[in-house]
Design an enzyme around this catalytic site. Structure first.
Site, PDB file in Angstrom:
ATOM      1  CG  HIS A 158      -7.349   6.916  -1.436  1.00  0.00           C
ATOM      2  ND1 HIS A 158      -7.227   8.278  -1.362  1.00  0.00           N
ATOM      3  CD2 HIS A 158      -8.631   6.689  -1.801  1.00  0.00           C
ATOM      4  CE1 HIS A 158      -8.376   8.852  -1.677  1.00  0.00           C
ATOM      5  NE2 HIS A 158      -9.252   7.900  -1.930  1.00  0.00           N
TER       6      HIS A 158
ATOM      7  CE  LYS B  37      -0.659   6.898   0.549  1.00  0.00           C
ATOM      8  NZ  LYS B  37      -2.049   7.288   0.697  1.00  0.00           N
TER       9      LYS B  37
ATOM     10  CE1 TYR C 213      -1.985  12.348   1.345  1.00  0.00           C
ATOM     11  CE2 TYR C 213      -1.865  14.557   0.433  1.00  0.00           C
ATOM     12  CZ  TYR C 213      -2.608  13.531   0.983  1.00  0.00           C
ATOM     13  OH  TYR C 213      -3.943  13.682   1.159  1.00  0.00           O
TER      14      TYR C 213
ATOM     15  CG  ASP D 215     -12.540   8.615  -1.899  1.00  0.00           C
ATOM     16  OD1 ASP D 215     -11.827   7.810  -2.529  1.00  0.00           O
ATOM     17  OD2 ASP D 215     -12.083   9.586  -1.264  1.00  0.00           O
TER      18      ASP D 215
END
Length: 183
Positions: A63, A72, A132, A168
């Site tokens: 991603h 991130k 995250y 995905d």
């Protein structure tokens, strides 16, 4: 806590805490603004925290976000994961470079992933929790997904993939994503 530069991905850092263990378990600092600042990052840039829980074999990725991208700070807070970063920034000295890590709840290491890099991971334990910190509010319209099994990525996932999201599963190849980004 110390910060270690990731040579295969320009601008990526691995933040390694120093756990203090005794008969009760351990304690460690998982985020330190001064250490983050020491490598040139703004610790106040993070605006959203999220967590995912996955069972063994689950794969999430690959991603990234379009537009301004998304930086991130990723940490496995419980269990273990196999983590992958691919540099998709055309102007980066490590363009198309790939780095892999095993992150775990035992080490509590956190990986800083610069905007413009694709990210994915596979859960090695049942369960694994991944935290995250991201630097922009999530906008689903900017989500970009690349096929986790794309031969051009050649990622050697350590376990058979037991589950992936529909998004995905239907993800385009790296070549398709790069062509779309250029056009």
């Amino acid at each position: 806590m110390k910060a270690r530069e990731v040579p295969l991905i320009a601008g990526a850092y691995l933040f390694e805490p120093t756990p203090h263990a005794d008969e009760r378990g351990f304690f460690c600092r998982t985020f330190d603004a001064d250490v983050v600042r020491s490598v040139g990052l703004d610790p106040t840039a993070f605006v959203q925290d999220s967590v995912s829980r996955s069972v063994r074999g689950v794969l999430r990725g690959m991603h990234l976000r379009s537009g301004a991208g998304e930086a991130k700070l990723v940490r496995c807070s419980y269990g273990r994961i196999f983590d992958v970063v691919v540099d998709l920034r055309p102007d980066s000295p490590t363009y198309l470079g790939r780095a892999t890590f095993e992150l775990s709840g035992e080490t509590q290491a956190a990986l800083y992933i610069p905007a413009g890099c694709a990210h994915g991971f596979q859960s090695l334990t049942d369960p694994s929790d991944v935290s995250y910190r991201i630097d922009r509010p999530h906008d689903p319209a900017e989500d970009v997904t690349i096929a986790f099994d794309d031969p051009d990525l050649a990622i050697d996932w350590p376990l058979p993939v037991t589950s992936v999201s529909e998004r995905d599963r239907r993800a385009p190849s790296l070549a398709e994503v790069l062509k779309h980004r250029e056009g």
